[in-house]
Design a protein around this motif. Structure first.
Motif, PDB file in Angstrom:
ATOM      1  N   VAL A 181      44.205 -90.774 -35.149  1.00 50.90           N
ATOM      2  CA  VAL A 181      43.210 -90.529 -34.094  1.00 50.90           C
ATOM      3  C   VAL A 181      41.821 -91.298 -34.089  1.00 50.90           C
ATOM      4  CG1 VAL A 181      41.580 -88.514 -32.914  1.00 50.90           C
ATOM      5  CG2 VAL A 181      43.977 -88.027 -34.040  1.00 50.90           C
ATOM      6  N   ARG A 182      41.546 -91.912 -33.230  1.00 50.19           N
ATOM      7  CA  ARG A 182      40.425 -93.003 -33.254  1.00 50.19           C
ATOM      8  C   ARG A 182      39.045 -92.348 -33.174  1.00 50.19           C
ATOM      9  NH1 ARG A 182      40.234 -98.297 -34.683  1.00 50.19           N
ATOM     10  NH2 ARG A 182      42.300 -99.222 -34.015  1.00 50.19           N
ATOM     11  N   ASP A 183      38.277 -92.789 -34.030  1.00 52.23           N
ATOM     12  CA  ASP A 183      36.898 -92.142 -34.048  1.00 52.23           C
ATOM     13  C   ASP A 183      36.032 -93.493 -34.358  1.00 52.23           C
ATOM     14  OD1 ASP A 183      34.509 -90.723 -34.455  1.00 52.23           O
ATOM     15  OD2 ASP A 183      34.964 -90.246 -36.381  1.00 52.23           O
ATOM     16  N   GLY A 184      35.516 -94.069 -33.043  1.00 50.67           N
ATOM     17  CA  GLY A 184      34.773 -95.500 -33.531  1.00 50.67           C
ATOM     18  C   GLY A 184      36.014 -96.445 -33.680  1.00 50.67           C
ATOM     19  N   ARG A 185      35.464 -97.122 -34.919  1.00 48.26           N
ATOM     20  CA  ARG A 185      36.192 -98.396 -35.480  1.00 48.26           C
ATOM     21  C   ARG A 185      37.155 -97.555 -36.311  1.00 48.26           C
ATOM     22  NH1 ARG A 185      32.217-103.303 -36.594  1.00 48.26           N
ATOM     23  NH2 ARG A 185      31.737-103.660 -34.293  1.00 48.26           N
ATOM     24  N   ALA A 186      36.919 -96.380 -37.014  1.00 43.68           N
ATOM     25  CA  ALA A 186      37.787 -95.782 -37.942  1.00 43.68           C
ATOM     26  C   ALA A 186      39.047 -95.015 -37.378  1.00 43.68           C
ATOM     27  CB  ALA A 186      36.843 -94.659 -38.730  1.00 43.68           C
ATOM     28  N   ILE A 187      39.998 -94.712 -38.009  1.00 44.60           N
ATOM     29  CA  ILE A 187      41.193 -94.053 -37.861  1.00 44.60           C
ATOM     30  C   ILE A 187      41.204 -92.871 -38.679  1.00 44.60           C
ATOM     31  CG2 ILE A 187      43.775 -94.174 -37.556  1.00 44.60           C
ATOM     32  CD1 ILE A 187      43.572 -97.122 -37.041  1.00 44.60           C
ATOM     33  N   ILE A 188      41.422 -91.612 -38.247  1.00 50.36           N
ATOM     34  CA  ILE A 188      41.623 -90.459 -38.898  1.00 50.36           C
ATOM     35  C   ILE A 188      43.135 -90.073 -38.621  1.00 50.36           C
ATOM     36  CG2 ILE A 188      41.182 -87.997 -38.957  1.00 50.36           C
ATOM     37  CD1 ILE A 188      38.703 -88.419 -37.594  1.00 50.36           C
ATOM     38  N   ILE A 189      43.989 -90.034 -40.067  1.00 50.59           N
ATOM     39  CA  ILE A 189      45.052 -89.616 -40.157  1.00 50.59           C
ATOM     40  C   ILE A 189      45.387 -88.220 -40.152  1.00 50.59           C
ATOM     41  CG2 ILE A 189      47.468 -89.827 -41.639  1.00 50.59           C
ATOM     42  CD1 ILE A 189      46.185 -92.429 -42.930  1.00 50.59           C
ATOM     43  N   ASN A 190      45.877 -87.717 -38.752  1.00 50.45           N
ATOM     44  CA  ASN A 190      45.655 -86.394 -38.740  1.00 50.45           C
ATOM     45  C   ASN A 190      47.059 -85.845 -38.951  1.00 50.45           C
ATOM     46  OD1 ASN A 190      44.509 -84.079 -37.641  1.00 50.45           O
ATOM     47  ND2 ASN A 190      46.015 -84.202 -35.788  1.00 50.45           N
ATOM     48  N   ALA A 191      47.417 -85.962 -40.414  1.00 52.28           N
ATOM     49  CA  ALA A 191      48.699 -85.328 -40.891  1.00 52.28           C
ATOM     50  C   ALA A 191      48.493 -84.902 -42.318  1.00 52.28           C
ATOM     51  CB  ALA A 191      49.682 -86.410 -40.680  1.00 52.28           C
ATOM     52  N   LYS A 192      49.187 -83.974 -42.760  1.00 49.23           N
ATOM     53  CA  LYS A 192      48.977 -83.471 -43.991  1.00 49.23           C
ATOM     54  C   LYS A 192      49.885 -84.146 -45.002  1.00 49.23           C
ATOM     55  CE  LYS A 192      48.082 -78.477 -42.709  1.00 49.23           C
ATOM     56  NZ  LYS A 192      48.445 -77.196 -42.892  1.00 49.23           N
ATOM     57  N   VAL A 193      49.419 -84.892 -45.688  1.00 47.29           N
ATOM     58  CA  VAL A 193      49.963 -85.702 -46.757  1.00 47.29           C
ATOM     59  C   VAL A 193      49.383 -85.631 -48.353  1.00 47.29           C
ATOM     60  CG1 VAL A 193      48.577 -87.833 -46.167  1.00 47.29           C
ATOM     61  CG2 VAL A 193      50.764 -88.106 -47.472  1.00 47.29           C
ATOM     62  N   THR A 194      50.195 -85.566 -49.211  1.00 44.98           N
ATOM     63  CA  THR A 194      49.698 -85.284 -50.801  1.00 44.98           C
ATOM     64  C   THR A 194      50.000 -86.584 -51.411  1.00 44.98           C
ATOM     65  OG1 THR A 194      51.729 -84.566 -51.538  1.00 44.98           O
ATOM     66  CG2 THR A 194      50.764 -82.835 -50.564  1.00 44.98           C
ATOM     67  N   HIS A 195      49.207 -86.705 -52.490  1.00 40.09           N
ATOM     68  CA  HIS A 195      49.119 -87.796 -53.251  1.00 40.09           C
ATOM     69  C   HIS A 195      50.822 -87.898 -53.866  1.00 40.09           C
ATOM     70  CE1 HIS A 195      44.756 -88.517 -53.998  1.00 40.09           C
ATOM     71  NE2 HIS A 195      45.014 -88.633 -52.796  1.00 40.09           N
ATOM     72  N   ASP A 196      51.489 -86.809 -54.284  1.00 37.78           N
ATOM     73  CA  ASP A 196      52.883 -86.904 -54.563  1.00 37.78           C
ATOM     74  C   ASP A 196      53.702 -87.422 -53.459  1.00 37.78           C
ATOM     75  OD1 ASP A 196      52.850 -85.563 -57.340  1.00 37.78           O
ATOM     76  OD2 ASP A 196      52.194 -83.897 -56.232  1.00 37.78           O
ATOM     77  N   GLN A 197      53.576 -86.862 -52.156  1.00 41.43           N
ATOM     78  CA  GLN A 197      54.271 -87.569 -51.334  1.00 41.43           C
ATOM     79  C   GLN A 197      54.118 -89.093 -51.059  1.00 41.43           C
ATOM     80  OE1 GLN A 197      52.783 -84.992 -48.063  1.00 41.43           O
ATOM     81  NE2 GLN A 197      54.827 -83.929 -47.710  1.00 41.43           N
ATOM     82  N   ILE A 198      52.933 -89.450 -51.286  1.00 41.66           N
ATOM     83  CA  ILE A 198      52.519 -90.746 -50.986  1.00 41.66           C
ATOM     84  C   ILE A 198      53.332 -91.708 -52.194  1.00 41.66           C
ATOM     85  CG2 ILE A 198      50.762 -92.676 -51.330  1.00 41.66           C
ATOM     86  CD1 ILE A 198      48.984 -90.563 -49.829  1.00 41.66           C
TER      87      ILE A 198
END
Length: 246
Positions: A181-198
């Motif tokens: 989701v765009r917020d100015g130049r930034a992008i918000i990853i609108n998803a639940k993701v854990t460090h284990d999943q990554i």
């Protein structure tokens, strides 16, 4: 902000240099006529799995393939050390249970239900019968196998030619493209993701991912809250995985 998506969201997800083609395999049976679908279902067996249940386990004997009719599935490989790498998240329309198609051998990875799943299981004898008697189904199956081949080729290329930090950056970019989701130049990853999943996706450990995410925050690339990962400088992440950045 809408409610965050839960991985994989509404389409398949695997390690790749682009999100293009992630969901191609979901459509491998689209060319079947209604009467061919009826024959296919008559040869199969309906199965249900609850969230967290194993659909098949690494080392189990092959008995056929599983077509996902509802729900999400994670397939993963477990090393002798116990470490896991996520091969892919599969969604409605994809089949799982390869690479053997007609029985024989054992599963070389595992599949588990990420949500309540409805599965059409095609036993190996029925699969052979359908291939012989329904040429259109045989062609569909070839398309499905081609999509799977492209998926695992993309993952192998990433693992073999990209450093783990580049894989992390690329995975964040892909999540931004899929759930951003765009917020100015930034992008918000609108998803639940854990460090284990990554970690399981990029072929690393949770501790390493945590360390690198802190480094990314220190460098102003991302910011992390309990609900979201926010990519503050998308172009900087893209440079890390570009030819110039590599």
């Amino acid at each position: 902000m809408p409610a965050p998506a839960i991985l994989p969201g509404d389409q398949a997800l695997f390690l790749s240099e682009t999100i293009g083609g992630l969901d191609e395999g979901a459509h491998f049976l689209d060319a079947l006529a209604p009467d061919e679908w009826t024959r296919l279902r008559a040869q199969g067996r309906q199965l249900s799995f609850r969230t967290g249940e194993a659909i098949f386990n690494q080392g189990d004997g092959h008995g056929g393939i599983f077509i996902i009719e509802a729900g999400d599935v994670r397939v993963f490989y477990t090393a002798p050390s116990g470490r896991e790498i996520t091969l892919a998240y599969w969604t409605k329309g994809h089949f799982i249970g390869g690479p053997e198609m007609t029985g024989g051998g054992v599963h070389i990875w595992s599949g588990e239900a990420l949500s309540d799943c409805r599965i059409l299981f095609l036993p190996a004898p029925a699969l052979k019968k359908l291939v012989v008697e329904m040429p259109n189904f045989a062609l569909c199956l070839l398309q499905g196998l081609a999509a799977k081949g492209r998926c695992y080729s993309a993952m192998a290329q990433m693992l073999g030619t990209r450093s783990v930090i580049e894989r992390l950056a690329q995975f964040l970019i892909n999540l931004g493209d899929l759930h951003g989701v765009r917020d100015g130049r930034a992008i918000i990853i609108n998803a639940k993701v854990t460090h284990d999943q990554i970690a399981a996706m990029v072929g690393s450990t949770r501790q390493w991912v945590t360390m690198m995410m802190k480094r990314f925050q220190k460098d102003g690339l991302v910011s992390v809250s309990p609900r979201h990962i926010r990519i503050e400088r998308p172009h900087a992440l893209m440079e890390m995985v570009s030819k110039r950045g590599a």
